[in-house]
Write a protein that holds these residues in place. Structure first.
Motif, PDB file in Angstrom:
ATOM      1  N   THR A   1     111.706  22.148  55.817  1.00  0.00           N
ATOM      2  CA  THR A   1     112.735  21.970  56.849  1.00  0.00           C
ATOM      3  C   THR A   1     113.641  23.193  56.976  1.00  0.00           C
ATOM      4  O   THR A   1     114.199  23.432  58.045  1.00  0.00           O
ATOM      5  CB  THR A   1     113.587  20.735  56.525  1.00  0.00           C
ATOM      6  N   ARG A   2     113.822  23.960  55.887  1.00  0.00           N
ATOM      7  CA  ARG A   2     114.669  25.153  55.964  1.00  0.00           C
ATOM      8  C   ARG A   2     114.124  26.125  57.002  1.00  0.00           C
ATOM      9  O   ARG A   2     114.874  26.643  57.841  1.00  0.00           O
ATOM     10  CB  ARG A   2     114.741  25.838  54.593  1.00  0.00           C
ATOM     11  N   HIS A   3     112.827  26.360  56.958  1.00  0.00           N
ATOM     12  CA  HIS A   3     112.218  27.292  57.910  1.00  0.00           C
ATOM     13  C   HIS A   3     112.160  26.689  59.312  1.00  0.00           C
ATOM     14  O   HIS A   3     112.376  27.389  60.311  1.00  0.00           O
ATOM     15  CB  HIS A   3     110.817  27.682  57.435  1.00  0.00           C
ATOM     16  N   LEU A   4     111.886  25.404  59.376  1.00  0.00           N
ATOM     17  CA  LEU A   4     111.816  24.738  60.680  1.00  0.00           C
ATOM     18  C   LEU A   4     113.169  24.772  61.381  1.00  0.00           C
ATOM     19  O   LEU A   4     113.262  25.080  62.579  1.00  0.00           O
ATOM     20  CB  LEU A   4     111.350  23.292  60.488  1.00  0.00           C
ATOM     21  N   SER A   5     114.228  24.484  60.635  1.00  0.00           N
ATOM     22  CA  SER A   5     115.577  24.517  61.201  1.00  0.00           C
ATOM     23  C   SER A   5     115.998  25.935  61.561  1.00  0.00           C
ATOM     24  O   SER A   5     116.653  26.160  62.587  1.00  0.00           O
ATOM     25  CB  SER A   5     116.573  23.910  60.211  1.00  0.00           C
ATOM     26  N   SER A   6     115.609  26.902  60.724  1.00  0.00           N
ATOM     27  CA  SER A   6     115.954  28.302  60.982  1.00  0.00           C
ATOM     28  C   SER A   6     115.321  28.783  62.283  1.00  0.00           C
ATOM     29  O   SER A   6     115.966  29.461  63.092  1.00  0.00           O
ATOM     30  CB  SER A   6     115.498  29.189  59.820  1.00  0.00           C
ATOM     31  N   ALA A   7     114.047  28.430  62.474  1.00  0.00           N
ATOM     32  CA  ALA A   7     113.374  28.813  63.713  1.00  0.00           C
ATOM     33  C   ALA A   7     114.020  28.121  64.913  1.00  0.00           C
ATOM     34  O   ALA A   7     114.230  28.741  65.968  1.00  0.00           O
ATOM     35  CB  ALA A   7     111.893  28.463  63.625  1.00  0.00           C
ATOM     36  N   SER A   8     114.364  26.847  64.751  1.00  0.00           N
ATOM     37  CA  SER A   8     114.907  26.064  65.855  1.00  0.00           C
ATOM     38  C   SER A   8     116.263  26.586  66.322  1.00  0.00           C
ATOM     39  O   SER A   8     116.531  26.663  67.521  1.00  0.00           O
ATOM     40  CB  SER A   8     115.037  24.595  65.448  1.00  0.00           C
ATOM     41  N   ILE A   9     117.141  26.946  65.381  1.00  0.00           N
ATOM     42  CA  ILE A   9     118.470  27.420  65.768  1.00  0.00           C
ATOM     43  C   ILE A   9     118.385  28.733  66.538  1.00  0.00           C
ATOM     44  O   ILE A   9     119.216  29.014  67.401  1.00  0.00           O
ATOM     45  CB  ILE A   9     119.398  27.556  64.525  1.00  0.00           C
ATOM     46  N   THR A  10     117.372  29.550  66.249  1.00  0.00           N
ATOM     47  CA  THR A  10     117.226  30.811  66.990  1.00  0.00           C
ATOM     48  C   THR A  10     116.631  30.586  68.374  1.00  0.00           C
ATOM     49  O   THR A  10     116.761  31.437  69.244  1.00  0.00           O
ATOM     50  CB  THR A  10     116.350  31.820  66.219  1.00  0.00           C
ATOM     51  N   ARG A  11     115.965  29.449  68.570  1.00  0.00           N
ATOM     52  CA  ARG A  11     115.484  29.095  69.904  1.00  0.00           C
ATOM     53  C   ARG A  11     116.645  28.651  70.784  1.00  0.00           C
ATOM     54  O   ARG A  11     116.695  28.971  71.985  1.00  0.00           O
ATOM     55  CB  ARG A  11     114.449  27.980  69.815  1.00  0.00           C
ATOM     56  N   ASP A  12     117.597  27.928  70.187  1.00  0.00           N
ATOM     57  CA  ASP A  12     118.683  27.327  70.943  1.00  0.00           C
ATOM     58  C   ASP A  12     119.906  28.221  71.069  1.00  0.00           C
ATOM     59  O   ASP A  12     120.834  27.910  71.822  1.00  0.00           O
ATOM     60  CB  ASP A  12     119.094  26.007  70.287  1.00  0.00           C
ATOM     61  N   THR A  13     119.949  29.305  70.313  1.00  0.00           N
ATOM     62  CA  THR A  13     121.083  30.240  70.357  1.00  0.00           C
ATOM     63  C   THR A  13     120.550  31.672  70.354  1.00  0.00           C
ATOM     64  O   THR A  13     119.344  31.895  70.308  1.00  0.00           O
ATOM     65  CB  THR A  13     122.003  30.049  69.131  1.00  0.00           C
ATOM     66  N   ASN A  14     121.461  32.629  70.351  1.00  0.00           N
ATOM     67  CA  ASN A  14     121.078  34.046  70.262  1.00  0.00           C
ATOM     68  C   ASN A  14     121.160  34.565  68.837  1.00  0.00           C
ATOM     69  O   ASN A  14     121.199  35.778  68.610  1.00  0.00           O
ATOM     70  CB  ASN A  14     121.974  34.893  71.171  1.00  0.00           C
ATOM     71  N   ALA A  15     121.180  33.647  67.874  1.00  0.00           N
ATOM     72  CA  ALA A  15     121.283  34.041  66.472  1.00  0.00           C
ATOM     73  C   ALA A  15     119.946  34.547  65.936  1.00  0.00           C
ATOM     74  O   ALA A  15     118.883  34.300  66.511  1.00  0.00           O
ATOM     75  CB  ALA A  15     121.774  32.861  65.634  1.00  0.00           C
ATOM     76  N   ILE A  16     120.020  35.249  64.814  1.00  0.00           N
ATOM     77  CA  ILE A  16     118.862  35.674  64.029  1.00  0.00           C
ATOM     78  C   ILE A  16     118.894  34.900  62.724  1.00  0.00           C
ATOM     79  O   ILE A  16     119.965  34.728  62.129  1.00  0.00           O
ATOM     80  CB  ILE A  16     118.910  37.189  63.720  1.00  0.00           C
ATOM     81  N   ALA A  17     117.768  34.410  62.268  1.00  0.00           N
ATOM     82  CA  ALA A  17     117.726  33.674  60.998  1.00  0.00           C
ATOM     83  C   ALA A  17     116.799  34.367  60.016  1.00  0.00           C
ATOM     84  O   ALA A  17     115.712  34.823  60.391  1.00  0.00           O
ATOM     85  CB  ALA A  17     117.277  32.234  61.220  1.00  0.00           C
ATOM     86  N   VAL A  18     117.229  34.434  58.756  1.00  0.00           N
ATOM     87  CA  VAL A  18     116.421  34.997  57.676  1.00  0.00           C
ATOM     88  C   VAL A  18     116.267  33.908  56.626  1.00  0.00           C
ATOM     89  O   VAL A  18     117.252  33.470  56.026  1.00  0.00           O
ATOM     90  CB  VAL A  18     117.081  36.243  57.050  1.00  0.00           C
ATOM     91  N   ALA A  19     115.037  33.443  56.415  1.00  0.00           N
ATOM     92  CA  ALA A  19     114.775  32.345  55.488  1.00  0.00           C
ATOM     93  C   ALA A  19     113.970  32.832  54.295  1.00  0.00           C
ATOM     94  O   ALA A  19     112.998  33.583  54.453  1.00  0.00           O
ATOM     95  CB  ALA A  19     114.024  31.221  56.202  1.00  0.00           C
ATOM     96  N   ILE A  20     114.368  32.396  53.101  1.00  0.00           N
ATOM     97  CA  ILE A  20     113.699  32.766  51.853  1.00  0.00           C
ATOM     98  C   ILE A  20     113.059  31.523  51.261  1.00  0.00           C
ATOM     99  O   ILE A  20     113.727  30.502  51.074  1.00  0.00           O
ATOM    100  CB  ILE A  20     114.699  33.356  50.845  1.00  0.00           C
ATOM    101  N   SER A  21     111.777  31.602  50.976  1.00  0.00           N
ATOM    102  CA  SER A  21     111.054  30.472  50.416  1.00  0.00           C
ATOM    103  C   SER A  21     111.252  30.401  48.904  1.00  0.00           C
ATOM    104  O   SER A  21     111.063  31.396  48.203  1.00  0.00           O
ATOM    105  CB  SER A  21     109.561  30.590  50.737  1.00  0.00           C
ATOM    106  N   GLU A  22     111.639  29.227  48.418  1.00  0.00           N
ATOM    107  CA  GLU A  22     111.835  29.059  46.975  1.00  0.00           C
ATOM    108  C   GLU A  22     110.513  29.112  46.228  1.00  0.00           C
ATOM    109  O   GLU A  22     110.412  29.697  45.144  1.00  0.00           O
ATOM    110  CB  GLU A  22     112.532  27.727  46.696  1.00  0.00           C
ATOM    111  N   SER A  23     109.477  28.518  46.794  1.00  0.00           N
ATOM    112  CA  SER A  23     108.192  28.424  46.099  1.00  0.00           C
ATOM    113  C   SER A  23     107.469  29.757  46.026  1.00  0.00           C
ATOM    114  O   SER A  23     106.924  30.134  44.985  1.00  0.00           O
ATOM    115  CB  SER A  23     107.300  27.390  46.789  1.00  0.00           C
ATOM    116  N   GLY A  24     107.474  30.507  47.132  1.00  0.00           N
ATOM    117  CA  GLY A  24     106.709  31.752  47.149  1.00  0.00           C
ATOM    118  C   GLY A  24     107.534  33.013  47.146  1.00  0.00           C
ATOM    119  O   GLY A  24     107.001  34.115  46.975  1.00  0.00           O
ATOM    120  N   GLY A  25     108.852  32.882  47.360  1.00  0.00           N
ATOM    121  CA  GLY A  25     109.703  34.059  47.389  1.00  0.00           C
ATOM    122  C   GLY A  25     109.513  34.916  48.623  1.00  0.00           C
ATOM    123  O   GLY A  25     109.980  36.060  48.678  1.00  0.00           O
TER     124      GLY A  25
END
Length: 326
Positions: A268-292
């Motif tokens: 959900t972290r990555h899904l939400s990060s992608a979604s917020i950048t679709r709905d706004t002009n923001a940039i999102a940087v997501a770090i995966s805990e499992s794979g780094g």
């Protein structure tokens, strides 16, 4: 000697495996180092990259960064020594050289893109001197055509370059070091802060609330990174202003994740990060805990992928280089 007044235009990667290293290491090294010095001055290069056992003392007169990327183990394969010289084997060597040339160019492109993204070097022409077991290669690369650099520039049209690079640098630290020996996953949402705050709410008490305007906590200051890494263990995301002010941590994004397509297996972290950048002009940087792994999202899409443990860099699904550390 005629003075050079104009810099030649370099539009593409120029790569040539020049010498077989078994011929004469000393001669090869001297000739190629002289070529590097000449090319760096001729093209107005912004940096020189070296790989392999190369003595850089002869580059001391250069005023640009000299960056050794030897610690990143290359995927450049060893050339095959031939026992015979029939047509088939000659063709095989030709293919090997062509393959090595492509990989040497990719190695330099990837290293240059990472150093540019972190703010180590400016955009321009870079020179690479790469030594493998069987050959030397000299690479000239114009970063203007580097896809990762172009994507970073698109991101920096929405947020300040200093802020984007600070977040990326800190993300690499989190991905590679974690916190107190434990892997950590988190996300940073940068820019368009008013709209992002409207579309999110606090999961916990905001540790960055009530900052004095004169002493605001900025992600652009390295002395604040340890604090950020501590709060990275919390659920939720960080909200960062366009100029780098840390507005909140532990923030939940109230987004509609329908019609968002991310790689299978991401949460959900990555899904939400992608979604917020679709709905706004923001940039999102997501770090995966499992794979780094680190993923950058813009306009609802993954635009940059970085695998810190193998230095794999992709731009919108296109792999640029893979240089295993192991």
């Amino acid at each position: 000697m005629e003075e050079i007044t104009d810099k030649p235009e370099v539009k593409t990667v120029i790569e040539t495996p020049i010498f077989n290293a078994s011929a004469s290491d000393d001669l090869c090294g001297i000739l190629l180092k002289d070529s590097v010095l000449h090319l760096a001055k001729l093209t107005g290069a912004v940096a020189v990259f070296t790989f392999g056992n190369i003595d850089t003392k002869s580059f001391k007169d250069l005023t640009i960064p000299i960056i050794d990327i030897t610690q990143i183990k290359t995927i450049i394969e060893k050339l095959t020594y031939l026992q015979h010289e029939d047509q088939f084997q000659i063709q095989e060597v030709s293919e090997s050289i062509r393959t090595e040339a492509d990989k040497n160019a990719s190695l330099l492109m990837s290293a240059a893109a990472v150093e540019y993204s972190l703010g180590t070097i400016e955009c321009g022409i870079v020179i690479g001197l790469i030594r493998t077991q069987n050959s030397y290669s000299l690479v000239v690369h114009s970063m203007e055509e580097n896809e990762t650099v172009q994507t970073v520039r698109e991101c920096e049209k929405r947020v300040s370059p200093e802020t984007f690079r600070s977040v990326l640098h800190l993300s690499l630290n989190i991905a590679m070091k974690g916190r107190e020996g434990k892997k950590v996953g988190t996300a940073f949402v940068i820019g368009d802060e008013e709209e992002v705050l409207e579309r999110s709410h606090q999961m916990i008490i905001n540790p960055f609330r009530g900052q004095d305007p004169g002493s605001e906590i900025s992600i652009n200051k390295k002395e604040n990174w340890e604090t950020v890494m501590g709060f990275a263990q919390l659920d939720g995301v960080f909200i960062i202003s366009e100029t780098g002010k840390i507005l909140s941590a532990g923030r939940y994004l109230d987004v509609d994740t329908r019609d968002i397509h991310i790689e299978k297996g991401l949460g959900t972290r990555h899904l939400s990060s992608a979604s917020i950048t679709r709905d706004t002009n923001a940039i999102a940087v997501a770090i995966s805990e499992s794979g780094g792994t680190i993923r950058v999202y813009m306009d609802g899409k993954e635009v940059i992928f970085v695998e810190p443990n193998t230095s794999l860099v992709e731009v919108e699904g296109r792999q640029l280089a893979n240089n295993p550390l192991n």
